[in-house]
Design a protein around this motif. Structure first.
Motif: not given
Length: 87
Positions: A1-6, A8-9
């Motif tokens: 999830m953190a990777r997806l957020n990064l 997207l950011l």
């Protein structure tokens, strides 16, 4: 999830930078277009002025005046033609 957020950011930051760059380029091109338009209007006005000056210089009276003053020409008379001698 953190990777997806990064990811997207980074995508949001990248699209924001592209948006800012496009806005800047758009303003620059608009200013350049306005400068070119103003220059075109100035050149059109100069062309009109020069055409008016050329027309004024080409009138018959002006041509005759220049012929008399600069070239020393004078109207022809029958006496000059008959004798072949200029007075």
């Amino acid at each position: 999830m953190a990777r997806l957020n990064l990811i997207l950011l980074l995508a949001v930051l990248g699209s924001g930078l592209v948006l800012v760059h496009n806005a800047y380029e758009s303003r620059r091109l608009f200013a350049e277009r306005e400068r070119a338009k103003n220059e075109g209007q100035r050149l059109a006005a100069d062309a009109e002025r020069l055409a008016a000056e050329r027309h004024a210089q080409a009138t018959n009276l002006r041509v005759e005046q220049v012929a008399r003053e600069r070239l020393g020409m004078r109207p022809i008379s029958p006496a000059v033609v008959a004798s072949g001698v200029s007075p």
